[in-house]
Design a protein around this motif. Sequence first.
Motif, mmCIF file in Angstrom:
data_model
loop_
_atom_site.group_PDB
_atom_site.id
_atom_site.type_symbol
_atom_site.label_atom_id
_atom_site.label_comp_id
_atom_site.label_asym_id
_atom_site.label_seq_id
_atom_site.Cartn_x
_atom_site.Cartn_y
_atom_site.Cartn_z
ATOM 1 N N PRO A 1 110.048 79.399 4.343
ATOM 2 C CA PRO A 1 108.932 80.106 4.049
ATOM 3 C C PRO A 1 107.509 79.647 4.996
ATOM 4 O O PRO A 1 107.713 78.533 4.765
ATOM 5 C CB PRO A 1 108.735 80.312 2.603
ATOM 6 N N GLY A 2 106.869 80.434 5.196
ATOM 7 C CA GLY A 2 105.487 80.143 6.102
ATOM 8 C C GLY A 2 105.881 79.472 7.494
ATOM 9 O O GLY A 2 105.039 78.979 7.955
ATOM 10 N N LEU A 3 106.962 79.582 8.017
ATOM 11 C CA LEU A 3 107.336 79.308 9.293
ATOM 12 C C LEU A 3 106.396 79.739 10.378
ATOM 13 O O LEU A 3 105.865 79.017 11.253
ATOM 14 C CB LEU A 3 108.633 79.585 9.670
ATOM 15 N N GLU A 4 106.033 80.918 10.283
ATOM 16 C CA GLU A 4 105.142 81.733 11.411
ATOM 17 C C GLU A 4 103.822 80.850 11.369
ATOM 18 O O GLU A 4 103.105 80.487 12.652
ATOM 19 C CB GLU A 4 104.682 82.870 11.059
ATOM 20 N N GLU A 5 102.955 80.652 10.084
ATOM 21 C CA GLU A 5 101.860 79.714 10.445
ATOM 22 C C GLU A 5 102.131 78.349 10.760
ATOM 23 O O GLU A 5 101.253 77.804 11.562
ATOM 24 C CB GLU A 5 101.357 79.644 8.717
ATOM 25 N N ARG A 6 103.017 77.788 10.529
ATOM 26 C CA ARG A 6 103.505 76.457 10.967
ATOM 27 C C ARG A 6 103.465 76.323 12.368
ATOM 28 O O ARG A 6 103.125 75.578 13.152
ATOM 29 C CB ARG A 6 104.453 75.857 10.294
ATOM 30 N N CYS A 7 104.063 77.343 13.003
ATOM 31 C CA CYS A 7 104.219 77.344 14.400
ATOM 32 C C CYS A 7 102.722 77.697 15.183
ATOM 33 O O CYS A 7 102.355 77.149 16.043
ATOM 34 C CB CYS A 7 104.950 78.726 14.966
ATOM 35 N N HIS A 8 101.926 78.168 14.385
ATOM 36 C CA HIS A 8 100.357 78.471 14.955
ATOM 37 C C HIS A 8 99.766 77.352 14.884
ATOM 38 O O HIS A 8 99.081 76.772 15.897
ATOM 39 C CB HIS A 8 99.818 79.663 14.348
ATOM 40 N N ARG A 9 100.045 76.529 13.718
ATOM 41 C CA ARG A 9 99.377 75.316 13.394
ATOM 42 C C ARG A 9 99.936 74.269 14.560
ATOM 43 O O ARG A 9 98.933 73.426 15.138
ATOM 44 C CB ARG A 9 99.450 74.750 12.139
ATOM 45 N N ALA A 10 101.081 74.310 14.790
ATOM 46 C CA ALA A 10 101.621 73.509 15.853
ATOM 47 C C ALA A 10 101.057 73.524 17.486
ATOM 48 O O ALA A 10 101.173 72.683 18.223
ATOM 49 C CB ALA A 10 103.030 73.607 15.857
ATOM 50 N N THR A 11 100.439 74.749 17.611
ATOM 51 C CA THR A 11 99.437 74.998 18.891
ATOM 52 C C THR A 11 98.192 74.864 19.014
ATOM 53 O O THR A 11 97.512 74.835 19.724
ATOM 54 C CB THR A 11 100.061 76.327 19.392
ATOM 55 N N ASP A 12 97.624 74.363 17.686
ATOM 56 C CA ASP A 12 96.344 74.234 17.705
ATOM 57 C C ASP A 12 95.613 73.341 18.648
ATOM 58 O O ASP A 12 94.566 73.404 19.373
ATOM 59 C CB ASP A 12 95.726 73.776 16.249
ATOM 60 N N ALA A 13 96.246 71.877 18.627
ATOM 61 C CA ALA A 13 95.790 70.971 19.738
ATOM 62 C C ALA A 13 95.801 71.338 21.209
ATOM 63 O O ALA A 13 94.842 71.352 22.020
ATOM 64 C CB ALA A 13 96.788 69.674 19.504
ATOM 65 N N PHE A 14 97.045 72.245 21.550
ATOM 66 C CA PHE A 14 97.118 72.686 22.897
ATOM 67 C C PHE A 14 96.091 73.806 23.138
ATOM 68 O O PHE A 14 95.344 73.851 24.179
ATOM 69 C CB PHE A 14 98.474 73.376 23.244
ATOM 70 N N HIS A 15 95.509 74.343 22.204
ATOM 71 C CA HIS A 15 94.539 75.707 22.428
ATOM 72 C C HIS A 15 93.092 74.951 22.303
ATOM 73 O O HIS A 15 92.324 75.479 23.156
ATOM 74 C CB HIS A 15 94.926 76.620 21.426
ATOM 75 N N ALA A 16 93.021 74.102 21.552
ATOM 76 C CA ALA A 16 91.716 73.359 21.492
ATOM 77 C C ALA A 16 91.507 72.706 22.882
ATOM 78 O O ALA A 16 90.284 72.704 23.362
ATOM 79 C CB ALA A 16 91.623 72.275 20.453
ATOM 80 N N GLU A 17 92.472 72.259 23.524
ATOM 81 C CA GLU A 17 92.315 71.573 24.864
ATOM 82 C C GLU A 17 92.067 72.741 26.062
ATOM 83 O O GLU A 17 91.280 72.636 26.711
ATOM 84 C CB GLU A 17 93.413 70.649 25.298
ATOM 85 N N HIS A 18 92.987 73.646 25.791
ATOM 86 C CA HIS A 18 92.990 74.559 27.137
ATOM 87 C C HIS A 18 92.134 75.742 26.914
ATOM 88 O O HIS A 18 91.848 76.622 28.056
ATOM 89 C CB HIS A 18 94.298 75.063 27.160
ATOM 90 N N VAL A 19 91.883 76.322 25.608
ATOM 91 C CA VAL A 19 90.893 77.540 25.294
ATOM 92 C C VAL A 19 90.137 77.205 24.480
ATOM 93 O O VAL A 19 90.064 77.798 23.149
ATOM 94 C CB VAL A 19 91.849 78.664 24.987
ATOM 95 N N PRO A 20 89.087 76.172 24.766
ATOM 96 C CA PRO A 20 88.142 75.806 23.611
ATOM 97 C C PRO A 20 87.198 76.838 22.950
ATOM 98 O O PRO A 20 86.928 76.740 21.959
ATOM 99 C CB PRO A 20 87.453 74.706 24.243
#
Length: 280
Positions: free
Chosen positions: A167-186
């Motif tokens: 349970p909660g897998l989708e939200e963990r997937c999104h959190r796992a991309t946070d650093a990538f998006h903070a760098e590439h799409v600030p």
Amino acid sequence: MTPTHQHTPHDDNGGLAEILDLDAEVLAEHIASITAWLPITATPRRIVDLGCGTGMGTFALLDRFPEAHLTAVDNSAAHLERLRDKARARGAAERVHTVAADLDAADWPDLGTPDLVWASAAMHHMADPARALSTVHDLLAPGGLLAVVELDGFPRFLPADAPAHRPGLEERCHRATDAFHAEHVPHRGADWGPLLSAAGFTVEDERTLTVHIEGARGDAVGRYARAGLQRIRAAAAPALDAADLAALDELLDPDSPHSILRRDDLAVRTTRTVWAARRS
């Protein structure tokens, strides 16, 4: 500069084009409601769609303003070709002009003097959005309108307690991309109001829309969910544990009994904010 998509380290035009087309199919009523809401004082005859992708905004605007001609701008030749194919199929080829351009370049191509500029999930891709907004301000006709649509992230599809064994897998997937998006799409999720004012616009209205579309309305939601999570996987995988990654791969496998395509509890859930800003 294509809109409404989840960046991954391995972007490919084919997979992204599929998501953009599904975005248009699933969110058609939502986009039409935004075009209907725009505070139009005079029917626009010349429209520019910045970061048009495969044409979600383009065709919504052509439907809303049947006398208008539109210039569709994107940095992907493949997306523009797909858009032109759609225009021909709709009998609208003569109303659409496509321009391949990098809007981070110092000099923009000649886009005429539009009455309306549409930028849906496009401004946050700009390296210098303040400069881009000033450029848009200067090319608009006096009294012309800029519509900026911003999203808070890629839509969610699964219930919070899904899948049952993770349970909660989708939200963990999104959190796992946070650093990538903070760098590439600030600038994703930015409040564009102050930047619009600084560029010389008068912000006439702002609206936040909560979108909730039940998957039972058609199989497009399942296909949209699978395509989106496939793209997220590339950025999320290094930060996911083995059990989450295995569960995600089960969801993405169309032949698995746990495939997301077999679920009947999907819904598209997202939030988007729209600013309508006028050049004096």
